[in-house]
Design a protein around this motif. Sequence first.
Motif, mmCIF file in Angstrom:
data_model
loop_
_atom_site.group_PDB
_atom_site.id
_atom_site.type_symbol
_atom_site.label_atom_id
_atom_site.label_comp_id
_atom_site.label_asym_id
_atom_site.label_seq_id
_atom_site.Cartn_x
_atom_site.Cartn_y
_atom_site.Cartn_z
ATOM 1 N N LEU A 54 -2.225 8.603 -4.342
ATOM 2 C CA LEU A 54 -2.645 8.256 -5.846
ATOM 3 C C LEU A 54 -4.162 7.353 -5.650
ATOM 4 O O LEU A 54 -4.122 6.516 -4.922
ATOM 5 N N THR A 55 -4.909 7.955 -6.559
ATOM 6 C CA THR A 55 -6.258 6.828 -6.519
ATOM 7 C C THR A 55 -6.468 6.350 -7.729
ATOM 8 O O THR A 55 -6.193 6.984 -8.748
ATOM 9 N N TYR A 56 -6.362 5.019 -8.015
ATOM 10 C CA TYR A 56 -6.787 4.420 -9.247
ATOM 11 C C TYR A 56 -7.907 4.192 -9.615
ATOM 12 O O TYR A 56 -8.903 3.871 -8.956
ATOM 13 N N SER A 57 -8.389 4.573 -10.927
ATOM 14 C CA SER A 57 -9.700 4.654 -11.608
ATOM 15 C C SER A 57 -9.661 3.293 -12.520
ATOM 16 O O SER A 57 -8.885 3.338 -13.785
ATOM 17 N N LYS A 58 -10.262 2.286 -12.171
ATOM 18 C CA LYS A 58 -10.305 1.201 -13.031
ATOM 19 C C LYS A 58 -11.000 1.525 -14.478
ATOM 20 O O LYS A 58 -10.744 0.890 -15.291
ATOM 21 N N LEU A 59 -11.962 2.498 -14.386
ATOM 22 C CA LEU A 59 -12.798 2.546 -15.427
ATOM 23 C C LEU A 59 -11.807 3.444 -16.647
ATOM 24 O O LEU A 59 -11.826 3.029 -17.745
ATOM 25 N N ILE B 132 8.684 8.223 -12.706
ATOM 26 C CA ILE B 132 7.637 7.198 -13.078
ATOM 27 C C ILE B 132 6.601 7.619 -14.132
ATOM 28 O O ILE B 132 6.005 8.653 -13.860
ATOM 29 N N ALA B 133 6.332 6.934 -14.941
ATOM 30 C CA ALA B 133 5.309 7.003 -15.903
ATOM 31 C C ALA B 133 4.106 6.075 -15.774
ATOM 32 O O ALA B 133 3.148 6.263 -16.278
ATOM 33 N N THR B 134 4.355 4.784 -15.386
ATOM 34 C CA THR B 134 3.572 3.500 -15.353
ATOM 35 C C THR B 134 3.580 2.920 -13.903
ATOM 36 O O THR B 134 4.786 2.701 -13.531
ATOM 37 N N ILE B 135 2.362 2.850 -13.289
ATOM 38 C CA ILE B 135 2.328 2.145 -11.979
ATOM 39 C C ILE B 135 1.217 0.964 -12.361
ATOM 40 O O ILE B 135 0.226 1.166 -12.642
ATOM 41 N N VAL B 136 1.727 -0.461 -12.104
ATOM 42 C CA VAL B 136 1.024 -1.534 -12.353
ATOM 43 C C VAL B 136 -0.022 -1.298 -11.136
ATOM 44 O O VAL B 136 0.721 -1.572 -9.946
ATOM 45 N N PRO B 137 -0.935 -1.575 -11.214
ATOM 46 C CA PRO B 137 -1.962 -1.669 -9.875
ATOM 47 C C PRO B 137 -1.540 -3.101 -9.135
ATOM 48 O O PRO B 137 -1.677 -4.057 -9.703
ATOM 49 N N HIS B 138 -1.385 -2.948 -7.990
ATOM 50 C CA HIS B 138 -1.126 -4.114 -7.048
ATOM 51 C C HIS B 138 -2.110 -4.981 -6.704
ATOM 52 O O HIS B 138 -2.163 -6.016 -6.336
ATOM 53 N N PHE B 139 -3.608 -4.586 -7.007
ATOM 54 C CA PHE B 139 -4.656 -5.204 -6.810
ATOM 55 C C PHE B 139 -5.174 -5.823 -8.012
ATOM 56 O O PHE B 139 -6.358 -6.159 -8.219
ATOM 57 N N GLY B 140 -4.177 -5.944 -9.093
ATOM 58 C CA GLY B 140 -4.535 -6.598 -10.478
ATOM 59 C C GLY B 140 -5.307 -5.577 -11.477
ATOM 60 O O GLY B 140 -5.563 -6.056 -12.708
ATOM 61 N N GLY B 141 -5.733 -4.205 -11.170
ATOM 62 C CA GLY B 141 -6.444 -3.551 -12.059
ATOM 63 C C GLY B 141 -7.819 -3.735 -12.333
ATOM 64 O O GLY B 141 -8.527 -2.909 -12.793
ATOM 65 N N ASP C 217 0.978 -1.382 -0.026
ATOM 66 C CA ASP C 217 -0.132 0.235 -0.007
ATOM 67 C C ASP C 217 0.739 1.075 -0.150
ATOM 68 O O ASP C 217 0.496 2.394 -0.715
ATOM 69 N N MET C 218 1.935 1.098 0.611
ATOM 70 C CA MET C 218 2.771 2.405 0.901
ATOM 71 C C MET C 218 4.470 2.126 0.333
ATOM 72 O O MET C 218 4.914 1.129 0.824
ATOM 73 N N ILE C 219 4.686 2.834 -0.681
ATOM 74 C CA ILE C 219 5.973 2.538 -1.219
ATOM 75 C C ILE C 219 6.940 3.553 -0.936
ATOM 76 O O ILE C 219 6.874 4.837 -1.242
ATOM 77 N N LEU C 220 8.203 3.209 -0.405
ATOM 78 C CA LEU C 220 9.236 4.171 -0.095
ATOM 79 C C LEU C 220 10.256 4.145 -1.222
ATOM 80 O O LEU C 220 10.846 3.012 -1.693
#
Length: 96
Positions: free
Chosen positions: A81-86, A35-44, A25-28
């Motif tokens: 950051l908040t991820y929008s799956k939509l 950073i340009a791309t973050i792969v969602p850790h919950f699968g997207g 959940d928290m990344i140091l």
Amino acid sequence: MFPGLTTKISEEVLASAASISPTKDMILLSGSTAIATIVPHFGGGFSGILILVPTAGTLGLLTTGNIGVAVTMPQNRATVLTYSKLNNTWYPGAIS
């Protein structure tokens, strides 16, 4: 994270790179690569949040991947950051 409930945030250290794949959940963040791309850790398949904390200096988020707004994150300051799956997009919170 829900108000009124005990929340346990998992954390890990990752080197910054053009694309990162966090599993917590928290990344140091170590390093200075934007950073340009973050792969969602919950699968997207879900929307969710992620907390990034640059530890080696200021660090940029770029819009050339799946990040909605380019920002510069200050060292040792948490950026949510908040991820929008939509939209398959991460939206950084306000930075002051």
